[in-house]
Design a protein around this motif. Structure first.
Motif, PDB file in Angstrom:
ATOM      1  N   SER A   1      80.221  92.095 -19.246  1.00 35.63           N
ATOM      2  CA  SER A   1      78.887  92.281 -19.811  1.00 35.63           C
ATOM      3  C   SER A   1      77.877  92.649 -18.746  1.00 35.63           C
ATOM      4  O   SER A   1      76.857  93.246 -19.026  1.00 35.63           O
TER       5      SER A   1
ATOM      6  N   SER B   1      88.706  90.190 -27.019  1.00 41.93           N
ATOM      7  CA  SER B   1      87.435  89.566 -26.663  1.00 41.93           C
ATOM      8  C   SER B   1      87.687  88.131 -26.256  1.00 41.93           C
ATOM      9  O   SER B   1      88.392  87.402 -26.946  1.00 41.93           O
TER      10      SER B   1
ATOM     11  N   GLU C   1      76.512  94.081 -26.928  1.00 40.71           N
ATOM     12  CA  GLU C   1      76.429  92.710 -27.416  1.00 40.71           C
ATOM     13  C   GLU C   1      75.006  92.369 -27.842  1.00 40.71           C
ATOM     14  O   GLU C   1      74.034  92.682 -27.162  1.00 40.71           O
TER      15      GLU C   1
END
Length: 484
Positions: A11, A45, A74
């Motif tokens: 991320s 994930s 996200e």
């Protein structure tokens, strides 16, 4: 066909190739290396993935390095730092926990909620029903109906010695809304809000919502939890913007005598920026010889004081959500501007009911007087019964329907099957677990040595609760520093 390569995309935007024999990530000494084996699903994930126990990352394995057109970023679920900084209300948490246990069949005695156990007086309820039947179900003026604000002005004049015009009154959805709007209207970032402790749980959080700093001044049980003017004077600075006083007090039941309020007023008068919020929601629940004094009625305090009151406590109207603020027009207009963008006016039906409440006579007349007499009987029973317990300290509450009891001599005790009791929260949990009595820990009110007990319940419930409390304390005496 060439084999597809796998990659891990983090991320934070970092990417590493999947590990194979001889790759750097296969080196066990490399902390933070993450290997994805070929047998993993093409999409994967993972949350809170820890590498070597030192790094927590959220990763997604993507089968194609150029598979960007289907990539979904996200969702940002972060909250405002202002809201994140707020503490949840422990009174609500304990009350909800007790209600859940009752629903599950556990015979809990709830002494946590600050809510009268009486029904709303019939004349008030009938006024609300009539309002519905007669079609008074539309928006009212943002500030409240003219007839209700005029009635509030008459009440303040006759009962409190205060002269206001209707444009100095703002009716809101409960006194809590009145207070937060006042704090937001007058405080700037960096201002200080002076709050004597023990305090109502929401005062410090309201200050924080306004980007102001709560400055807490402890009081002592030996002084009946009344603010010492010298302590107040020592805390005031050029940043001091608000002093919040609550009399009669939640959570202690303390009532400020006029002489003490006059001493406080003389100190306030020395500070041109300092305003006062006087929370008088419990004014009619008071026990003679104590008497109520509105802070705004003191010399020089009218222009500095925002008086908060409402209908929830004295008239047993908690669910009707009706309160008000009275003060200088300039400040009340600012609160009204806020309310106009937040909720607009209070319920039209509740306002008709509130009008009926104010028509019941001075201080609510005989109906409210009977409620107060019942509260007094309950208070007297608790003060006597709890005052006889070893190691328990109790003050003399003169108003409201709370006791703030010092159980701190039992801290350090160890309960079999429960553990060590080291503060007010653990003691409340112990009482809930072992005695099935729900009370609120004092740390929620800024004093961890005490527990708040609401006696807004039947005398039979209180008698049963005291017996349970006594029984629960017995095994603690052997391991606590309790002195008669």
């Amino acid at each position: 066909m060439a084999a597809q390569s796998s990659s891990a995309v983090f991320s934070g935007g970092y990417a590493f190739s999947a590990g194979r024999s001889g790759d750097p990530c296969s080196d066990p000494k490399r902390v933070g290396s993450i290997c994805l084996r070929s047998h993993l699903p093409r999409r994967l994930s993972l949350s809170n993935c820890k590498a070597r126990g030192t790094i927590s990352l959220r990763i997604r394995a993507i089968s194609k390095p150029d598979d960007t057109e289907n990539f979904q970023p996200e969702l940002d679920v972060s909250l405002s730092p202002r809201v994140d900084s707020l503490k949840p209300s422990k009174t609500m948490a304990i009350s909800d926990q007790a209600a859940t246990l009752v629903q599950a069949g556990v015979p809990v005695i709830p002494l946590a909620a600050g809510e009268p156990d009486f029904d709303t007086p019939a004349v008030i309820s009938e006024a609300g029903i009539t309002a519905i039947r007669e079609g008074h179900t539309r928006y009212t003026l943002n500030a409240g109906t003219t007839e209700l604000r005029e009635a509030i002005c008459r009440k303040l004049k006759e009962e409190n010695g205060l002269s206001y015009a209707p444009n100095q009154i703002l009716v809101s959805n409960g006194a809590k809304q009145s207070i937060i709007q006042a704090v937001l209207a007058v405080c700037s970032p960096g201002d200080e809000v002076i709050i004597p402790a023990p305090y109502w749980v929401s005062y410090p959080e309201m200050a924080r919502l306004a980007d102001a700093t709560p400055v807490v001044i402890p009081t002592r049980i030996s002084d009946n939890f009344l603010l010492d003017p010298k302590d107040l004077e020592s805390k005031l600075t050029d940043k001091s913007r608000l002093l919040i006083l609550c009399s009669p007090s939640n959570p202690t039941g303390a009532v400020y005598p006029r002489k003490l309020l006059e001493d406080i007023a003389r100190i306030v008068a020395k500070h041109p920026r300092l305003l006062v919020i006087s929370d008088e929601i419990y004014e009619h629940i008071i026990y003679a010889p104590a008497t109520h004094t509105s802070f705004a009625s003191l010399p020089g305090m009218y222009e500095r004081t925002l008086t908060i009151n409402g209908f929830s406590k004295a008239f047993a109207m908690t669910g009707w959500r009706l309160g008000y603020i009275a003060g200088p027009k300039h400040f009340v207009a600012a609160c009204s501007k806020l309310q106009g963008q937040l909720t607009s006016g209070a319920s039209s039906i509740s306002q008709k009911a509130g009008l009926a409440a104010l028509g019941m006579g001075k201080a609510g007349g005989e109906t409210v007087a009977k409620m107060v007499e019942a509260y007094r009987e309950r208070r007297d029973f608790l003060v006597k019964s709890l005052g006889e317990l070893e190691g328990v300290k109790i003050c003399d509450p003169r108003g409201a329907f709370y006791l703030f009891v010092d159980f701190s001599s039992y801290y350090g005790a160890e309960a079999e099957g429960f553990g060590v009791i080291n503060n007010s929260e653990s003691l409340c949990l112990y009482f809930l677990d072992k005695a099935q009595v729900a009370m609120v820990p004092g740390d929620a009110f800024g004093d961890d040595s005490c527990i708040r007990i609401s006696y807004a319940t039947s005398l039979n419930n209180l008698q049963a609760a005291v017996e349970r409390i006594k029984k629960a304390l017995l095994p603690l005496r052997a391991t606590a520093s309790v002195h008669p």
